[in-house]
Design a protein around this motif. Structure first.
Motif, PDB file in Angstrom:
ATOM      1  N   THR A  30      49.401  47.633  36.539  1.00  0.00           N
ATOM      2  CA  THR A  30      50.051  48.824  37.100  1.00  0.00           C
ATOM      3  C   THR A  30      51.465  48.496  37.571  1.00  0.00           C
ATOM      4  OG1 THR A  30      49.254  48.430  39.361  1.00  0.00           O
ATOM      5  CG2 THR A  30      47.811  49.699  37.882  1.00  0.00           C
TER       6      THR A  30
ATOM      7  N   GLN B  10      44.710  49.597  52.039  1.00  0.00           N
ATOM      8  CA  GLN B  10      45.559  48.994  51.011  1.00  0.00           C
ATOM      9  C   GLN B  10      47.011  48.894  51.492  1.00  0.00           C
ATOM     10  OE1 GLN B  10      44.986  49.994  46.854  1.00  0.00           O
ATOM     11  NE2 GLN B  10      43.087  51.075  47.322  1.00  0.00           N
TER      12      GLN B  10
ATOM     13  N   ASN C  94      41.562  46.280  45.843  1.00  0.00           N
ATOM     14  CA  ASN C  94      40.763  46.938  44.805  1.00  0.00           C
ATOM     15  C   ASN C  94      40.329  48.319  45.279  1.00  0.00           C
ATOM     16  OD1 ASN C  94      38.298  46.667  46.327  1.00  0.00           O
ATOM     17  ND2 ASN C  94      38.141  44.550  45.613  1.00  0.00           N
ATOM     18  N   SER C  95      39.601  49.013  44.442  1.00  0.00           N
ATOM     19  CA  SER C  95      39.250  50.419  44.697  1.00  0.00           C
ATOM     20  C   SER C  95      38.253  50.606  45.833  1.00  0.00           C
ATOM     21  CB  SER C  95      38.669  51.037  43.413  1.00  0.00           C
ATOM     22  OG  SER C  95      37.539  50.301  42.980  1.00  0.00           O
TER      23      SER C  95
ATOM     24  N   GLU D 179      42.950  44.822  35.624  1.00  0.00           N
ATOM     25  CA  GLU D 179      43.414  46.202  35.434  1.00  0.00           C
ATOM     26  C   GLU D 179      44.553  46.524  36.406  1.00  0.00           C
ATOM     27  OE1 GLU D 179      39.086  46.003  34.209  1.00  0.00           O
ATOM     28  OE2 GLU D 179      40.278  45.276  35.893  1.00  0.00           O
ATOM     29  N   ARG D 180      44.396  46.093  37.668  1.00  0.00           N
ATOM     30  CA  ARG D 180      45.418  46.388  38.675  1.00  0.00           C
ATOM     31  C   ARG D 180      46.722  45.654  38.378  1.00  0.00           C
ATOM     32  NH1 ARG D 180      45.831  48.422  44.134  1.00  0.00           N
ATOM     33  NH2 ARG D 180      43.691  49.163  43.904  1.00  0.00           N
TER      34      ARG D 180
ATOM     35  N   THR E  54      51.822  47.295  41.272  1.00  0.00           N
ATOM     36  CA  THR E  54      51.439  45.896  41.540  1.00  0.00           C
ATOM     37  C   THR E  54      52.512  44.940  41.032  1.00  0.00           C
ATOM     38  OG1 THR E  54      49.094  46.439  41.391  1.00  0.00           O
ATOM     39  CG2 THR E  54      49.686  44.134  41.128  1.00  0.00           C
TER      40      THR E  54
ATOM     41  N   ILE F 201      43.144  40.185  42.907  1.00  0.00           N
ATOM     42  CA  ILE F 201      43.267  41.495  42.256  1.00  0.00           C
ATOM     43  C   ILE F 201      42.525  41.451  40.918  1.00  0.00           C
ATOM     44  CG2 ILE F 201      45.478  42.095  43.340  1.00  0.00           C
ATOM     45  CD1 ILE F 201      46.878  41.266  40.764  1.00  0.00           C
TER      46      ILE F 201
END
Length: 614
Positions: free
Chosen positions: A125, A101, A93-94, A121-122, A128, A118
């Motif tokens: 992507t 990462q 995550n952020s 939102e991720r 991912t 996760i």
């Protein structure tokens, strides 16, 4: 492989990593559903061991399990807990640096991670999706799955797009987990995720170790202080409706010498994060918060929850009270409510796209507060389940702390008769406050203006305080004998109310709690707490608790990740002096035995030596 061999392997894994000798109700069935490689939906109450149901099969299956989780803090706490048991788990995550990462992604590609957490939102992507397609994925988990549903209470748009898993990973099973889901929410989860012939595991939502008590709000600070006096040196959360309430209550309690921290969306990110961390690390045992505080708070030793106002739905109430007693030990839930709470929430919900649905949920919450009945049975019934026990022995009603009025039919008819007889020329009625003044016999300017001091209903209940009459009106409304309508919330009779007026139905009406009854409740609660500590050396427990906090700080994890209070109580009862003895303590798996036994055994040995010499 035959199921009995699978079960044997599951129990061995349970003991090796979690240090438990047996599963909780529903856990084994749920784990078998995951191992059976079939989509599933599982509803287990908070504190029911939901996470273990997907973490354990991830260890038994080949590949990496992908867990979709809504909050960064929730991911971190779960991964910290798994690592502390010796499980290879990570999150992306952020909060991580680019280098961190990259290192985690490399470990995932090498097949060294059994559980990867996760966000939804991720998952959307391209990077991912490519990563997950390049590895062996054992299964997907949708945690907090109620976030998918518009009918739910924590709806998130990105959860609504998780149907894409079936398109991108058609051969991989999906397992949805939640603690609170009505039939409508369950149906929405199944449809949105496009689950294929899923197994549905619905456990009882009841939390038998929670004691529920609901009171009309009178003087909230004195009421909170009274509760806190029963829970000295215990962890708890006070939930408030508004930010201003949080600030006010937190400040007043600190002035009284009751250490606490506030939490709401109006604070800076840094202050909120710091206050939450201090609570999780047990540096402070009391937090005063709005509903912004909660999801992902896995501190297991929370012994009480106070609602200083009514939540907006039973789902919220069930989830918020569910943060208490997660260790399986007794915990206490208090709610102080007023009719004004309903009006505030109603105002907030006016702009909601789901206004009608949320208003129905709000009314159900208000009815729960104002109806004298078994709290456990009412909660279970709301979630479309049966409750077979005649007496839960753990709510104010079943413990006979709620005293019923002697002549409920007469009181109901007096109030409804007054409401029915007093109307304007256009047929519109009056509000609850005005009706209460008429029945009490109070001559106000408004009463004189409408000449209602001449009414046959004027002064029908002269001996009762206004608060008592208002409480009766609220209960009659909650039982659908009265309804409030229009801008001024004027009262009128329902069809059931007309039946009551004719004597065909009798209401259930409870008296407001009096001081003598409050004292009896305190004594009962003390007796119950004393029972919980039978055989436990409380002096040793406190020393073990300090050692736990010290080790947790060194490892940079919350204290409950090291051991729960239940484990510490078991240690303080058994007083293990060898590694073999320590292995028998509840919650001690192989990894915890290796890294923690020496430190805690030393504390126990020193304590015994000190006691012996003195």
């Amino acid at each position: 492989m035959p199921e009995k061999y699978i079960s044997k392997e599951m129990l061995a894994c349970l003991k090796q990593y979690w240090g438990y000798a047996q599963f909780r109700p529903w856990q084994e069935d749920t784990i078998l559903a995951v191992l059976d490689e079939r989509d599933s939906l599982t509803v287990l109450p908070t504190g029911g061991g939901k996470s273990l149901c997907f973490q354990l099969p991830a260890l038994l299956k080949e590949g990496t399990a992908i867990v979709i989780s809504p909050l960064i803090s929730l991911m971190k706490d779960q991964v910290d807990g798994l690592k502390d048991m010796g499980v290879e788990a990570e999150y992306l995550n952020s909060s991580l640096t680019t280098e961190e990462q990259k290192a985690i992604i490399a470990r995932v590609r090498q097949g060294k991670v059994k559980l990867l957490y996760i966000s939804p939102e991720r998952l959307r992507t391209e990077g991912t999706i490519n990563l997950l397609k390049s590895i062996s994925v054992s299964f997907f988990v949708i945690d907090e799955a109620h976030c998918i549903s518009h009918w739910g209470h924590d709806f998130r748009e990105d959860y609504r797009n998780l149907w894409s898993i079936k398109e991108d990973f058609a051969s991989v099973n999906i397992h949805a987990f939640t603690a609170t889901a009505t039939k409508e929410v369950q149906s929405d989860i199944l449809g949105q995720l496009r689950l294929n012939n899923p197994q549905i595991n619905i456990a009882s939502v009841d939390r038998a170790n929670l004691f529920y008590r609901v009171f009309p709000r009178v003087n909230i600070i004195s009421q909170i202080n009274e509760v806190l006096s029963r829970h000295k040196q215990e962890a708890g959360i006070i939930y408030c409706l508004r930010r201003d309430d949080v600030d006010s209550i937190s400040t007043q309690l600190n002035k009284f010498g009751i250490k606490n921290l506030p939490y709401h969306a109006g604070l800076s990110d840094e202050e909120r994060h710091n206050n939450q961390d201090r609570f999780i690390r047990e540096e402070v045992d009391l937090i005063v918060a709005t509903v912004a505080f909660g999801m992902g708070i896995d501190r297991t030793d929370i012994r009480f929850i106070i609602h200083a106002a009514m939540p907006k739905s039973i789902e919220h109430y069930h989830q918020e009270t569910g943060r208490a007693g997660r260790d399986g030990l007794n915990a206490y839930c208090y709610m102080f409510y007023g009719r004004g709470d309903f009006q505030v929430w109603n105002f907030f919900l006016a702009q909601s796209p789901n206004k009608d649905v949320m208003t129905d949920k709000l009314q159900a919450m208000y009815n729960f507060c104002a109806r004298p009945q078994c709290r456990h049975k009412e909660l279970v019934s709301y979630f479309n389940q049966n409750y077979d026990r005649q007496n839960c022995e753990s709510c104010d009603y079943c413990l006979q702390e709620v005293e019923m009025v002697e002549e409920p039919l007469k009181i109901g008819q007096d109030i409804l008769g007054c409401v029915d007889s007093l109307t304007f020329a256009n047929g519109q009625g009056f509000g609850a406050g005005y009706i209460a003044n008429i029945l009490k016999g109070n001559i106000t300017d408004q009463v004189v203006r409408w000449r209602h001091e001449r009414s046959k209903n004027f002064g029908k209940m002269p001996a009762q305080p206004l608060a008592y009459i208002r409480y009766m009106i609220e209960q009659l409304e909650a039982q659908d004998f009265l309804k409030r309508e229009g801008e001024f919330l004027t009262l009128s009779l329902t069809d059931s109310g007309k039946q009551l007026l004719r004597g065909e139905i009798t209401p259930m009406l409870a008296k407001p709690l009096i001081a003598k009854k409050k004292k009896e409740i305190s004594l009962k609660q003390k007796e119950k707490r004393d029972t919980d500590w039978v055989g436990v050396d409380e002096g040793l427990f406190e020393l073990l608790r300090k050692k736990r906090a010290e080790l947790a700080q060194k490892r940079g994890v919350p204290a409950y990740v090291v051991f729960s209070d239940r484990s510490l109580k078991n240690m303080a009862a058994l007083k293990p002096l060898t590694r073999d003895d320590f292995a028998a303590v509840f919650g001690v798996g192989e990894h915890k035995l290796k890294i923690y036994s020496e430190a805690f055994i030393d504390v126990i040995k020193q304590y015994i030596a000190t006691k012996t010499s003195s």
